[in-house]
Design a protein around this motif. Structure first.
Motif, short mmCIF file in Angstrom:
data_model
loop_
_atom_site.label_atom_id
_atom_site.label_comp_id
_atom_site.label_asym_id
_atom_site.label_seq_id
_atom_site.Cartn_x
_atom_site.Cartn_y
_atom_site.Cartn_z
N LYS A 31 0.97 -0.79 0.31
CA LYS A 31 -0.17 0.31 -0.24
C LYS A 31 0.65 0.96 -0.25
O LYS A 31 1.52 0.96 0.68
N ASN A 33 -0.14 4.46 1.41
CA ASN A 33 -0.54 5.23 1.88
C ASN A 33 -0.17 4.96 3.69
O ASN A 33 -0.44 3.45 3.26
N VAL A 35 -0.96 5.12 6.51
CA VAL A 35 -2.47 5.19 7.17
C VAL A 35 -2.84 3.17 6.93
O VAL A 35 -2.56 2.86 7.89
N LYS A 36 -2.88 2.90 5.11
CA LYS A 36 -3.06 1.58 5.31
C LYS A 36 -1.72 0.41 5.14
O LYS A 36 -2.08 -0.07 6.49
N ILE A 39 -2.57 0.65 9.52
CA ILE A 39 -4.32 -0.42 9.26
C ILE A 39 -3.59 -1.69 8.85
O ILE A 39 -4.40 -2.99 10.04
N ILE A 118 0.77 11.98 3.21
CA ILE A 118 0.56 10.81 4.02
C ILE A 118 1.54 9.43 2.85
O ILE A 118 1.08 8.24 3.20
N ASP A 119 1.73 10.19 1.48
CA ASP A 119 1.63 9.27 0.61
C ASP A 119 3.01 8.45 0.60
O ASP A 119 3.98 9.64 0.14
N THR B 22 -8.38 -2.22 0.62
CA THR B 22 -9.47 -1.86 -0.70
C THR B 22 -9.89 -0.21 -0.69
O THR B 22 -9.83 0.60 -1.50
N VAL B 23 -10.74 0.18 0.48
CA VAL B 23 -11.80 1.18 0.15
C VAL B 23 -10.23 2.03 -0.23
O VAL B 23 -9.55 2.72 0.78
N ARG B 24 -10.74 3.53 -0.59
CA ARG B 24 -9.98 4.56 -1.01
C ARG B 24 -9.44 5.91 0.63
O ARG B 24 -9.09 5.99 0.53
N LEU B 26 -9.63 7.33 3.73
CA LEU B 26 -8.67 7.15 5.07
C LEU B 26 -9.87 6.60 5.99
O LEU B 26 -9.59 6.12 7.00
N SER B 79 -6.36 9.97 0.62
CA SER B 79 -5.70 9.16 -0.50
C SER B 79 -4.45 9.13 -1.67
O SER B 79 -6.19 9.27 -2.38
#
Lengths: 130, 186, 159
Positions: A31, A33, A35-36, A39, A118-119, B22-24, B26, B79
């Motif tokens: 990912k 990002n 934050v992703k 998670i 944050i990317d 997968t959801v865009r 945040l 994002s």
């Protein structure tokens, strides 16, 4: 329950633990990002907690809170109660995981202050430019 | 333990995990992650781990979601949408490298699947993790500590060092959050 | 989120009557429940970690609804700083006290020499004291992390 179904059910928790771990791992690497990614890390942690709790489960076992009188008399059989040891370890692990998440979020905020994003690719670009 | 409920919840958990990554947006990812945590909490309550379920409901679904939202409030909820071919992520420019993360996670998962043959069957009371020291705890904890909740007894008494250093770890995390973001005085 | 931050700044003397009234009623009950969870950990699911997080969440709720300055008025930053080290110190202090009275570290039955209740009862009571330390520590650390994160380090204006 016939053969394959019993086999599936008896190992289903472990299958799901592996699948969740794969999802978390993939999110952490791939990912873009931050934050992703975080998670994904949290999903990884819950997968491991799921693994521990599944190991401690007993078929037909009660919750680990026992009758005090029976306990004092020594009348409790170990096979009747779910294994409390993984619960203890994972209980502390959950609280530690939230504080680790807090530290990671603080680092992320610092990165956002410094680079305005944050990317990951944008951050790398801006690091190269400066 | 009802295995039908178990199957249902576990499937839902995997769906939630996939949706989260997968959801865009945040903010939506964070909210779906809270739903994921609540489902996990249900799963653990169903497996008899009531203390862990309580902790997950309070900590995982409650406070950690608040932390995420507070951070997103101070940074950004967007994002970046990566357009295929125009702007690839910086480090995955090569086509071959693009598949590497997926392959890595699949290989790791495969290794774990092979190792699964050695795991005990789910809910087996005679399995290795369920027979050694834990049966001593179950049979003697009430007599030795007068605490009917075995998890509290093991947490506070038999494994006191463990809990103590966990608390120190949490304290260190709090101090480091403060010292990362607020430089002037600790 | 820029717009939301501006809006939060404008809204500083917050005037959401329904939210504020309901939260004002709710907070004492949440805190009471948190104390119950800490104290009743021997007989029901719960204990220091969960109760501490609930107590912290009550003050986080206060900070969300009344603004961060109001929660600082309730528990100031200095008090919170002191509380966050009090938790681990209580835990380690109980362990050291056990050593002082001739047991090994965290062996609560040695505390029997302070007040003779019987070694087994002291083990139960020692667990409670330790859980109290855990509750205090976890409460203040969660509150601290929230305050720092939601104000991006300045601790003057929250979410």
């Amino acid at each position: 329950m016939d053969g394959w179904l019993a086999d599936l059910v008896s190992k289903y928790n472990y299958w799901i633990y592996v699948v969740l771990m794969m999802i978390g791992f993939y999110a952490m690497i791939r990912k873009n990002n931050l934050v992703k990614k975080l998670i994904g890390m949290n999903i990884f942690q819950t997968a491991i907690i799921l693994f521990y709790i599944s190991m401690g489960a007993k078929r037909g076992g009660g919750i680990p809170i026992v009758d005090k009188a029976a306990g004092l008399a020594g009348a409790i059989r170990a096979s009747d109660i779910v294994n409390p040891l993984p619960h203890v370890l994972m209980l502390t692990a959950i609280v530690v995981s939230v504080s680790v998440t807090g530290v990671a979020l603080a680092v992320m905020l610092k990165i956002y202050k410094g680079y305005g994003s944050i990317d990951e690719d944008q951050i790398l670009e801006r690091i190269k430019k400066s | 333990m009802i295995w039908q409920l178990d199957l249902f919840l576990l499937t839902l958990v995997v769906v939630c995990a996939l949706a989260t990554i997968t959801v865009r947006g945040l903010l939506s990812a964070t909210i779906i992650f809270a739903a994921y945590s609540f489902l996990m909490c249900l799963l653990w309550a169903e497996m008899g781990a009531v203390d862990v379920a309580f902790t997950e409901a309070v900590v995982g679904a409650g406070v950690s979601t608040i932390f995420f939202i507070a951070t997103l409030f101070r940074s950004t909820t967007r994002s970046r949408l990566l357009i295929r071919g125009v702007d690839d992520p910086h480090h995955f420019k090569d086509q071959g490298w693009k598949m590497l993360p997926l392959m890595l996670s699949v290989v790791t998962g495969m290794l774990l699947f092979f190792g699964m043959a050695d795991f005990p069957a789910w809910g087996d009371p005679e399995s290795r993790p369920n027979t050694h020291v834990s049966s001593y705890y179950i049979e003697n904890a009430v007599r030795e500590t007068q605490v009917p909740n075995l998890v509290t007894a093991v947490l506070g008494d038999y494994r006191g060092y463990d809990t103590m250093f966990e608390l120190v770890v949490i304290y260190c995390a709090g101090v480091s959050v403060v010292s990362i973001l607020k430089q002037e005085n600790l | 989120m820029r717009e939301l931050q501006e809006e939060a700044k404008l809204r500083m003397p917050w005037q959401d009557v329904i939210l504020q009234t309901s939260v004002r009623v709710l907070i004492p009950f949440i805190q009471l429940f948190g104390l119950y969870v800490v104290a009743h950990g021997h007989y029901s699911p719960g204990g220091g970690f969960q109760g501490g997080v609930i107590l912290g969440a009550a003050i986080i709720l206060m900070a969300l609804v009344f603004g961060l300055p109001a929660s600082k008025h309730y528990i100031s930053e200095n008090v919170n700083k002191t509380l966050s080290i009090t938790g681990p110190l209580v835990y380690c202090g109980i362990g050291a006290l056990c050593v002082l009275f001739g047991g090994s570290f965290l062996d609560y039955s040695a505390l029997n020499k302070i007040l003779p209740l019987g070694p087994i009862a002291w083990r139960s009571f020692g667990i409670f004291l330790v859980e109290l330390g855990v509750g205090i520590g976890v409460m203040s650390i969660m509150l601290r992390i929230y305050r720092v994160l939601s104000s991006a380090g300045t601790i003057d204006q929250g979410l």
